[in-house]
Structures are given as C-alpha cells and as structure tokens.
Design an enzyme around this catalytic site. Structure first.
Site, mmCIF file in Angstrom:
data_model
loop_
_atom_site.group_PDB
_atom_site.id
_atom_site.type_symbol
_atom_site.label_atom_id
_atom_site.label_comp_id
_atom_site.label_asym_id
_atom_site.label_seq_id
_atom_site.Cartn_x
_atom_site.Cartn_y
_atom_site.Cartn_z
ATOM 1 N N ARG A 1 -53.593 -1.707 21.430
ATOM 2 C CA ARG A 1 -54.089 -1.591 22.807
ATOM 3 C C ARG A 1 -55.476 -0.952 22.820
ATOM 4 N NH1 ARG A 1 -50.633 1.718 27.277
ATOM 5 N NH2 ARG A 1 -50.613 3.232 25.556
ATOM 6 N N ARG B 1 -52.229 8.865 34.435
ATOM 7 C CA ARG B 1 -50.918 9.249 34.995
ATOM 8 C C ARG B 1 -50.618 8.488 36.276
ATOM 9 N NH1 ARG B 1 -48.430 11.110 30.622
ATOM 10 N NH2 ARG B 1 -49.707 12.676 29.560
ATOM 11 N N TYR C 1 -44.382 2.372 18.226
ATOM 12 C CA TYR C 1 -45.158 2.762 19.413
ATOM 13 C C TYR C 1 -46.612 3.062 19.015
ATOM 14 C CZ TYR C 1 -46.806 5.432 23.454
ATOM 15 O OH TYR C 1 -47.549 5.888 24.521
ATOM 16 N N GLU D 1 -37.275 8.049 31.579
ATOM 17 C CA GLU D 1 -38.663 7.920 32.032
ATOM 18 C C GLU D 1 -38.631 7.262 33.410
ATOM 19 O OE1 GLU D 1 -41.774 6.703 29.190
ATOM 20 O OE2 GLU D 1 -42.371 5.204 30.685
HETATM 21 C C1 3EB Z 1 -45.887 9.993 27.984
HETATM 22 O O1 3EB Z 1 -46.161 10.599 29.030
HETATM 23 C C2 3EB Z 1 -44.609 9.239 27.976
HETATM 24 O O2 3EB Z 1 -48.197 4.250 26.310
HETATM 25 O O3 3EB Z 1 -48.570 3.188 28.183
HETATM 26 C C3 3EB Z 1 -45.626 6.930 29.638
HETATM 27 C C4 3EB Z 1 -46.416 6.009 30.324
HETATM 28 C C5 3EB Z 1 -45.598 6.906 28.260
HETATM 29 C C6 3EB Z 1 -47.190 5.081 29.641
HETATM 30 C C7 3EB Z 1 -48.031 4.107 27.527
HETATM 31 C C8 3EB Z 1 -46.388 5.976 27.574
HETATM 32 C C9 3EB Z 1 -47.175 5.065 28.252
HETATM 33 O O4 3EB Z 1 -46.608 10.032 26.981
HETATM 34 C C10 3EB Z 1 -44.741 7.850 27.479
#
Ligand code: 3EB
Length: 345
Positions: A159, A225, A152, A333
């Site tokens: 990215r 978010r 990850y 998630e």
């Molecule tokens: C978090 O809140 C959980 O790396 O694009 C959620 C949404 C999460 C997008 C991303 C990762 C991503 O960190 C993981």
C-alpha cells in the site's frame, strides 16, 4: 422508496436484492456483500465487493449499499469497476495473489496490494475524483507469518509503495481505512473518492498510524483515524477501523469487553475532533452513526454486542461480522460513518 439526496447507506439482506425494482439501481453507487454472498444478484454495471467475513447475526449475507442521487456514470478501468455522481466515485476490485509475476521480488499479497492501489490511483488521477476518501481492505491470513514477515506488514508495504509511486502523501492527508483478515478469497478493495479533498482527522489518544514505531513493521500503515468530506451536503464522516490501541500499544489483551470499551473511548475522541472541524458538528455523536463491528471470535458476539449497544443505543444500525483484526492481540475492531442518510431496507 423515496428518491435519495446526498449520500445514503442501507443495510439489507442480500436476498432482498431480488425484490428491488430495476429503477432502484439507478441511484446505487456500489455494494459490499458481507458474508460472501452471491454477487450475481447485482447488475453488472454496479461495483460490488464480495467480502468473505461471516455475518454473526441475522441473515447469512448482508449488503452494505451506498446510494446517491443520480444520474450516475459507470465505468471499468483495468480491474476497477466504478460508478460516480458529480462529486463522488465508488470503486471495487479484487486481485488474486496468484497473479504475481514469476520471479517477482515481493510476496503475492504485497504485489496484489500494490497493483490494486496503483490501478485505483491511475483511475482517480484520470477521472478527476483525485482524493481517496475511504478504503476498505480485506485479504486472508492477515496475522499469518509467510515469506519471512507477517502478512499485514506485506500489505502495508504494498500500500505505501503504491502511494509513493502515485505521488501521494503517506502522512497527513491520507484516507480513512480498515484492513481485516478473511478466511479466504483474493485481495479485495472497495473505496470512495472525491473531487474535493476531505479533511483527515487524527485521534489525540493515539499515535498517528503513519508514525507507528518500527516494532509494528518497516512500512507504516497509510491511513487517518477519520476522514471528513466538508464538500458534501450534508458533510460525510468516515471513522476508520478503531481498536483498543492507546498511544501505539494494544491495551486489555484477552479482555474483549475492555477492548470494546477502549475502542469507543477512541471513537468518541475522534468524533470530538470531527465536531471541532465541522462547521455544524451536530450529527457526529456516538448515537448518530452507523457501525460495522469486526469480532475475531464468534463466541464473543454476545459480550461485544451488549457493550456496543451500551455506547450507541438501540436505534442505530450495527452489523457484526467475524474477521481477523490486524494485530494478533486485538479481539475487536469498530468502524463507523455518519452524516449520510440511512435507508430502511
Ligand atoms: C490500528 O489502529 C488498528 O491498516 O488500514 C485500523 C484501521 C487498523 C485501518 C489499516 C489498520 C488499518 O492500527 C488496525
């Protein structure tokens, strides 16, 4: 089926694609086939992402279909298949990690991620759909340590590097996103982009992901978010993958129901922010959205489903799939979208 106006989402079994009349495809922007179904059911002009996340109930293979009013234009730029209306573009691509050049200084995953985003930004700059709105990222072994770091983190490095190389902000105005682990397959990305920049929305309960402390990796994730397109009529909202994180820490390790509940507290907080920003926030309540729920352990489906339905009611679409979440201690998630129309399959 009635003509579509604005943006519209349909979930339907992949097998039903066979029965769709030819002109039905005229309004299709693009498709994600969840459960790794047969992409050959989709005409070649339509962007399609085949996502190897097993569907946990109903048909083995489910389509997430984005439609809007045509006429739509179609194109292929490098590896990105795309289709666009006058305001919005949907694109899809996949890049195998084995495409990494011999002697590259980064892992195959980091290279594939960076290459994919560079191609996307090239297309967006060229086509005038400059603003990345929502990105869905999938790749195998997300929690695996390889080449000296967690995969990850390698994805995040690739990215973020592509955002920088493309002259794009890595904080503030960033897209909504998710990043999930599959059992196998290439790095796969599908995305929506807009001519007019959307509004990035953050969650007051959470540290912005692009400001996560170093313990989560040297290069922060690049996403907001939620992302709200006020230029669409009606406005469209995408809530990023949302998990049991408060501040920057995982809460309730080992307790999938408590994690689901915490995720909904986070989604509710994001929706409250969206309603503050949208001129008419009606339609952005928990019971108004469509959901995709990623469950790490299939055995948790029953408990997660019960908790999800307590929060969203029995009416709204929810698709449950198996996927690995980006932190090893996260069991679930949840992502959501709203404002667009919903089509019955
Ligand atoms: C978090 O809140 C959980 O790396 O694009 C959620 C949404 C999460 C997008 C991303 C990762 C991503 O960190 C993981």
């Amino acid at each position: 089926m009635e003509a579509v106006r604005g943006l519209s989402l349909a979930f339907m079994p992949a097998a039903s694609l066979r029965a769709c009349p030819e002109q039905w495809w005229d309004d299709v922007l693009g498709i994600a086939i969840l459960g790794g179904g047969d992409a050959s059911l989709v005409p070649p002009a339509i962007p399609v992402a085949s996502i190897a996340t097993p569907v946990l109930e109903g048909p083995r293979s489910m389509c997430e279909i984005w439609r809007t009013r045509g006429p739509l234009e179609t194109g292929l730029r490098g590896r990105v298949r795309y289709r666009c209306s006058d305001t919005m573009l949907l694109g899809a691509l996949e890049i195998g990690e084995d495409a990494v050049p011999i002697g590259a200084s980064v892992s195959g995953l980091q290279w594939a991620t960076e290459a994919a985003y560079r191609e996307v930004f090239g297309l967006l700059d060229e086509s005038g759909y400059r603003a990345l709105f929502r990105a869905w990222n999938y790749f195998p072994g997300i929690n695996v340590e390889a080449d000296g770091s967690e995969r990850y983190r390698q994805f995040n490095a690739g990215r973020q590097e592509a955002f920088r190389a493309g002259g794009r902000s890595t904080t503030g105005r960033v897209p909504a996103a998710c990043a999930l682990g599959t059992a196998d397959g290439p790095f796969t990305l599908y995305f929506l982009a807009l001519r007019e920049a959307p509004v990035a929305i953050e969650n007051p309960r959470q540290v912005c992901a692009y400001h996560y402390p170093l313990q989560y990796g040297p290069r922060s994730p690049t996403f907001a978010r939620a992302s709200l397109a006020l230029s669409e009529a009606p406005p469209v909202l995408f809530v990023s993958g949302t998990a049991s994180i408060v501040g920057h820490r995982t809460l309730h390790p080992g307790d999938v129901v408590a994690q689901t509940e915490e995720s909904f507290r986070n989604i509710a907080a994001v929706l409250a922010e969206a309603r503050r920003v949208a001129p008419d926030g009606a339609g952005f309540g928990l019971r108004d959205l469509s959901y995709k729920v990623y469950v790490r352990h299939p055995a948790d489906l029953g408990a997660v489903r019960a908790s999800v339905r307590e929060h969203v009611g029995s009416e709204v679409p929810v698709v449950f799939v198996q996927a690995d979440v980006c932190r090893a201690d996260l069991l679930v998630e949840i992502e959501a979208s709203g404002g667009h129309a919903l089509e019955e399959a």
